[in-house]
Motif scaffolding. Sequence first.
Motif, PDB file in Angstrom:
ATOM      1  N   ILE A 131       0.838  -1.205   0.000  1.00 18.00           N
ATOM      2  CA  ILE A 131       0.000   0.000   0.000  1.00 18.00           C
ATOM      3  C   ILE A 131       0.865   1.244   0.000  1.00 18.00           C
TER       4      ILE A 131
ATOM      5  N   TYR B  23      -8.927   0.408   1.748  1.00 13.63           N
ATOM      6  CA  TYR B  23      -7.922   1.333   2.273  1.00 13.63           C
ATOM      7  C   TYR B  23      -7.065   1.926   1.162  1.00 13.63           C
TER       8      TYR B  23
ATOM      9  N   GLY C 118      -7.118   5.796   1.109  1.00  7.55           N
ATOM     10  CA  GLY C 118      -5.810   6.424   1.243  1.00  7.55           C
ATOM     11  C   GLY C 118      -5.418   7.144  -0.033  1.00  7.55           C
TER      12      GLY C 118
ATOM     13  N   PRO D  93      -4.319   3.894   6.424  1.00 10.17           N
ATOM     14  CA  PRO D  93      -4.211   2.919   5.338  1.00 10.17           C
ATOM     15  C   PRO D  93      -3.086   1.919   5.568  1.00 10.17           C
TER      16      PRO D  93
END
Lengths: 442, 311
Positions: free
Chosen positions: A188, A313, A317, A380
């Motif tokens: 991420i 997320y 994010g 996130p």
Amino acid sequence: MNKILLIIKREYLSRVKKKSFLLVTFLVPLFLIGIYAAAILLTKKSFENNQATVHVIDQSGLFQGQLANSKNITFVDVSEDIEQEKATILEGKSKTYLLIIPKDVKESTNVELFSSEVAGFGTQGEIKGQLESVLRIRAFEEAGIDRATVENINPKLNIQPKEITVDGEKDSSAGAAMGIAMTLSVLIYICLFIYGAQVMRGIIEEKNNRIVEVIISSVKPFQLMMGKIIGIGLVGLTQFILWIVLSTALMSVASIGFMDGQHIEASANTQLSTPGDQEMAEAANSKSSAFGNFKQALDTVDFRTIFITFILYFLGGYLLYSALFAAVGSAVDSETETQQFMLPITMPLLFTYILSFGVLINDPNGSLAVWLSMIPFTSPIAMLVRIPFGVPGWQLALSLILLVGGFIFTTWVASRIYRVGILMYGKKASYKELLKWFRYRG
Amino acid sequence: MLEIKNIVKQYAKHRALDDVSTRVEKGSIFGLLGPNGAGKTSLIRIINQITAPDSGEVHFDGKLLNPDHIGRIGYLPEERGLYKKMEIGEQMLYLAQLKGLSKKEATDRIKHWFEKMEMQTWWNKKVEDLSKGMQQKVQFVATVVHQPDLIILDEPFSGFDPVNVNIIKEEILALNRNGATIIFSTHRMESVEELCDSIVLINKSKKILDGKVKDIKNTYRSNTYRVEHLPHQEQISAVDGLFTIEDRGDSLENTTLTIRIAEGKTINDVLAYLIPIVQIHELKEIIPSIHDIFVQQVTTQAPETLIETHE
């Protein structure tokens, strides 16, 4: 509304049609599968090539007929002429060893292994295991315990971690959870940056091209900004989905090769399981059960939940950060000027990212982890690190609500800076300037 | 067409537009003139709804300016720009659709324009592969492809070569004949003087003057003529009550006089005096150019402008 769709379409298609997009989309899964396949292949190969011949000179006479040939090692009893044997080894083929067991092996606990090249750890370990096993059984027999009893005494333990949840007990595995948490954290972090930077670059390009003025005479700056953000976000989602589909497809192809590897391992195990090689068989067993444990651990992981939370997320994010990236892009004339604004934007992400490998993973339900997974700027990463360890539903819900609030807020702030920034050329923007832009009306 | 009422636009300490009002008649060619930094672009951005004024109103066809009007305006910004890596045809479609055309309509119109401007082969080319002049042509087509009622051109001729300037000028005039209202914005006043029906002059955020070019020029006529005559041994001197001499000059063959006619007299009276004396070769009234008028206006305002501090 129709116009924002046009913008999304353009932003999406212009990127998806690029060669670099196709390249990355197809190469990343290929690369991952490639590593996976290479690992299997090498393991397989190491099994095949490890066929060693060990010439045994047993001066003690303790091991006569006790050493069993295995998949990897063939034992050959030879004459007692050490010098001649040494010469044979020297001129001989590789993978040929000379094992000299001295008379006083019980006392000295030393044997010598000669070879023209350094013997592999695997071979050394296997020889050692066999010798020890023979000696141990002999010692038991001398102590009056017969072989059958020894074979029956074979205590074995596996720890089965169970997690108590409201739904009842379920299997859990800290190791697997940690691995997945770290993977998610890296994934991420990289994705937020890659796609956020794409938004920023797109805006700088439009500003440099001066096309922005043509476009905002047709649509509102906010529409242009959101169109770009959403379009690039969809590019990101497309890439994830393609990665998953391709990886799954390639995995199933590669797993044929993987089955092969398993077969070899299994046959190696059966060969080792001859009587008298208790220890060896045990070692092999524990190896395969370690693999079983790994599979079992993976099975305990709820991939569907992880996938869904990752997507949520990522979106949250991404929307939050890309709005900030958009504001930065609008405020500068070139990418080199972005640095002064990038630092405060990237700090919270970097901070959480670094923490995720220490504090967050070791104490996923500690107060720091919980707080970080609530703050929209850090959640996130922080929440995805916690997810594999299990997170209460209310925390997840609250964190998501805060994240939605967070990106609405940053989008609002960013759009106010953006609408002024995109029309400002040649002015070096400072924070004071940005604040002023933010306050402009209309 | 356009009614601009008391527009004020403030950027922090800098006032870009200070109580500017003017009218643009339907079907006219309107000049928005003034030096760089006068506030022209700010005003154009307000008309394009890119920014909003701090106070004042703009009415479009009698209605307060609103987003429905966006599709009826075509805008060629001073700083031209297109997506460099996008194909021309695709880019045109995109821009036309943003202006509210359907895909089919946009395709038809773009093809029509491409034929007209001899650009048919450009459809699949990328902008970065075109010359600057070609890019300008593309940009011009993008400005007018949705058949806007109001076309705003900011410094339209800068960057064009003379051949293209003429092509573009012809196209603009044709569009005007077909009913489109044109606004030219430029600091090079002489370049649009002959094209414009009306103008507004802006300097330092304030309107100095506006109206029909003809009326403005009439106001600034000073009854001055230039008379060219064959050389004569006696110098012509001023006659009280008839004319004064502002300037004298000699060319190789002729002598030139700049004269101002006294109040109550006409050029005919002067000629009646001159004809018996010298042989007249040429006679021309000196009409001030917009640029001269601008300079005159600005210099008369000088004391005030000096007080203003520079940002």
